[in-house]
Motif scaffolding. Structure first.
Motif, short mmCIF file in Angstrom:
data_model
loop_
_atom_site.label_atom_id
_atom_site.label_comp_id
_atom_site.label_asym_id
_atom_site.label_seq_id
_atom_site.Cartn_x
_atom_site.Cartn_y
_atom_site.Cartn_z
N VAL A 179 0.97 -1.17 -0.06
CA VAL A 179 -0.10 -0.15 0.01
C VAL A 179 0.76 1.41 -0.12
O VAL A 179 0.59 2.25 -0.53
N ARG A 180 2.06 1.27 0.73
CA ARG A 180 2.95 2.23 0.52
C ARG A 180 3.50 2.67 -0.95
O ARG A 180 3.04 3.76 -1.47
N GLY A 181 3.71 1.47 -1.72
CA GLY A 181 4.14 1.83 -3.14
C GLY A 181 2.91 2.33 -3.93
O GLY A 181 2.89 3.20 -4.79
N LEU A 182 1.66 1.70 -3.45
CA LEU A 182 0.36 2.30 -4.34
C LEU A 182 0.23 3.58 -4.29
O LEU A 182 -0.21 4.41 -5.02
N ALA A 183 0.37 4.16 -2.85
CA ALA A 183 0.10 5.40 -2.63
C ALA A 183 1.18 6.37 -3.36
O ALA A 183 0.83 7.45 -3.89
N ALA A 184 2.29 5.89 -3.17
CA ALA A 184 3.58 6.89 -3.74
C ALA A 184 3.64 7.02 -5.21
O ALA A 184 3.83 7.96 -6.05
N ALA A 185 2.90 5.72 -6.02
CA ALA A 185 3.20 5.67 -7.27
C ALA A 185 2.47 6.78 -8.20
O ALA A 185 2.98 7.12 -9.17
N SER A 188 -4.31 0.19 -12.76
CA SER A 188 -3.82 1.33 -12.28
C SER A 188 -5.17 1.86 -11.23
O SER A 188 -4.96 2.69 -10.60
N GLY A 189 -6.12 1.04 -11.18
CA GLY A 189 -7.27 1.41 -10.54
C GLY A 189 -6.99 2.10 -9.07
O GLY A 189 -7.44 3.24 -8.57
N PRO A 190 -6.18 1.10 -8.25
CA PRO A 190 -6.27 1.82 -6.83
C PRO A 190 -5.21 2.88 -6.53
O PRO A 190 -5.48 3.33 -5.41
N PHE A 191 -4.39 3.11 -7.67
CA PHE A 191 -3.39 4.22 -7.36
C PHE A 191 -4.13 5.46 -7.01
O PHE A 191 -3.75 6.35 -6.05
N ILE A 192 -5.11 5.69 -7.83
CA ILE A 192 -5.85 6.96 -7.62
C ILE A 192 -6.44 7.17 -6.12
O ILE A 192 -6.25 7.98 -5.61
N LEU A 193 -7.21 6.25 -5.83
CA LEU A 193 -7.68 6.14 -4.58
C LEU A 193 -6.86 6.19 -3.44
O LEU A 193 -6.93 6.79 -2.43
N ASN A 194 -5.81 5.39 -3.64
CA ASN A 194 -4.71 5.05 -2.58
C ASN A 194 -3.90 6.54 -2.24
O ASN A 194 -3.35 6.69 -1.21
N SER A 195 -3.84 7.38 -3.35
CA SER A 195 -3.18 8.67 -3.13
C SER A 195 -4.06 9.65 -2.25
O SER A 195 -3.43 10.49 -2.01
N LEU A 196 -5.24 9.21 -2.22
CA LEU A 196 -6.19 10.03 -1.13
C LEU A 196 -6.67 9.40 0.13
O LEU A 196 -6.85 10.26 1.02
#
Length: 458
Positions: A5-11, A262-270
């Protein structure tokens, strides 16, 4: 097997290069991702809301580059593998109806081939249960079918000899089969091109390829030069060169996150760390075949999936035989869960799976062993790597059934202006098989049901 999840948010916001900024333009609807589902949603929006602007962006140079369901001639999926009350079943059934209708209307190449699900003696109960489930399936909402007299999914249990009369190459060990006459194949590229054409020919729709999202923020200012008192999401995009540091900022009243892998990247950035969404990716390989053991084959042939105590059809339907519209035979897909990247580099995390998209011969021996169980004369020498796709999964291997997920968030959830029900972001997560067959029904569900229930559509 899980991307952290760290990588998902940072990406999404690479190394903090893209700071929050004011929007420069505004659109009513912004669709992120031009796979078959994103195209279908954008086309539906243009059709249903002709006076509202719809903008579709895709980070690749063309549509349908990632998930396997968008990458070749594809079969209309058999919808009975999943729980009867699931969205996968409902949307697959409705999607099959809409897809055949569109193909007939627009002369999109397709063929109703029918499908055999073949079983050995110890697997007969599996196809018998599928048949019983098919008999009880209700017609899905919005259906135009004859809901009073005809089954939504006709099937027939036949003997092994009857199956071999249809396909003589089948193994003598096949003792029964489930015949599914409504299954067919479609030229997925022509299908996607038809959706793209509708969007571009509409008055208020537009497409941008080679354009990636680099940052998303809830719009939190009470006034805007673009739309006074506007609300929604500020989406920053970059077109072209990966090294660019200048972005365009779009104020989107409604966002449809259909970005697939890439769907979760947007959500995980928030989202805060404890609420971020882990993601799993599974590689599916197809092999083309030229050689003995397949003479005259004219139907799709599926083996029973592994039905032992530690496996289920939910993860993979087995290495099956599929045809394209030119008669070329392929076997696949198999399933191989990918190991996550070891680097914390955000760009590598975002695209770590791309290196797995190149087909190779590493899986051919395993595929051959699976194929021989139902077509014994197929020779391993005739198998050649053909293509690979990646399936987005929300659960790890062995975790059971996972339905499609449609999640709605609002700017006010993240400190933006507005109320619950205003300016939604609808995220589509875990849209794997039967994604292509379901695509038009997914669009109908998202636009006609989910969006129409919000204040933004009223």
């Amino acid at each position: 097997m899980k991307l952290t999840v760290r990588g998902l948010a940072a990406a999404l916001n690479s190394s903090g290069n893209f700071k929050k900024k004011a929007p420069e333009i505004a659109v009513d609807h912004l669709v992120i991702g031009a796979g078959v589902v994103g195209l279908a949603i954008a086309q539906r929006l243009c059709e249903k809301f002709p006076m509202k602007t719809t903008y579709l962006i895709e980070r690749h140079a063309r549509a349908g580059e990632e998930t396997r369901c968008s990458s070749a001639d594809h079969d209309h999926h058999f919808c009975i593998y999943y729980p009867a009350d699931s969205l996968k079943t409902r949307l697959c059934l409705r999607g099959r109806e809409l897809m055949y209708q569109r193909c007939r209307t627009l002369d999109i190449p397709h063929r109703k081939t029918g499908k055999l699900i073949v079983a050995k003696t110890n697997q007969r109960s599996y196809i018998e249960n599928l048949h019983l489930k098919a008999l009880k399936l209700p017609w899905p909402p919005h259906s135009a079918g004859d809901v009073t007299s005809s089954p939504v999914l006709p099937t027939e249990l036949i003997s092994g000899d009857e199956a071999r009369a249809m396909e003589p190459n089948l193994s003598r060990d096949i003792s029964a089969a489930l015949w599914c006459p409504e299954t067919g194949i479609v030229d997925s590229h022509s299908f996607m091109e038809s959706l793209e054409k509708d969007i571009l020919e509409s008055e208020t729709g537009d497409l941008a390829y080679a354009t990636r999202v680099v940052r998303v923020d809830p719009y939190s200012t009470g006034s805007s030069k673009v739309i006074p008192g506007g609300q929604g999401w500020v989406v920053q995009t970059v077109t072209g060169n990966e090294g660019q540091t200048e972005s365009d900022a779009i104020l989107a009243r409604t966002v449809f996150n259909a970005s697939g892998l890439s769907g979760p990247f947007i959500l995980n950035s928030l989202l805060p760390p404890e609420r971020r969404i882990p993601m799993y990716y599974a590689r599916g390989s197809y092999a083309s075949y030229r050689g003995p053991g397949i003479s005259g084959i004219s139907h799709l042939i599926y083996p029973c999936p592994d039905t032992g105590p530690n496996a289920h059809a939910f993860a993979s339907l087995g290495t099956h035989l599929t045809l394209d519209l030119n008669g070329k035979i392929r076997f696949g897909p198999d399933i191989e869960f990918l190991s996550p990247p070891t680097s914390e580099d955000s760009e590598e995390n975002m695209d770590y799976w791309t290196k797995h998209l190149s087909p190779d011969d590493s899986r051919l021996e395993q595929m051959h062993l699976a194929i021989k169980q139902y077509i014994p004369e197929v020779a391993v020498e005739g198998l050649q790597p053909d293509y690979v796709g990646i399936r987005p999964k929300l659960i790890p291997p062995g975790a059971g059934f996972q339905d499609f997920v449609f999640r709605t968030d609002y700017p006010c959830d993240f400190g933006g202006i507005g109320l619950v029900g205003e300016s939604p972001m609808i995220s589509l997560l875990g849209i794997e098989s039967p994604g292509l067959t379901s695509s038009l029904a997914i669009a109908e569900y998202v636009v006609d049901d989910l969006l129409s229930s919000t204040k933004s559509a009223q």
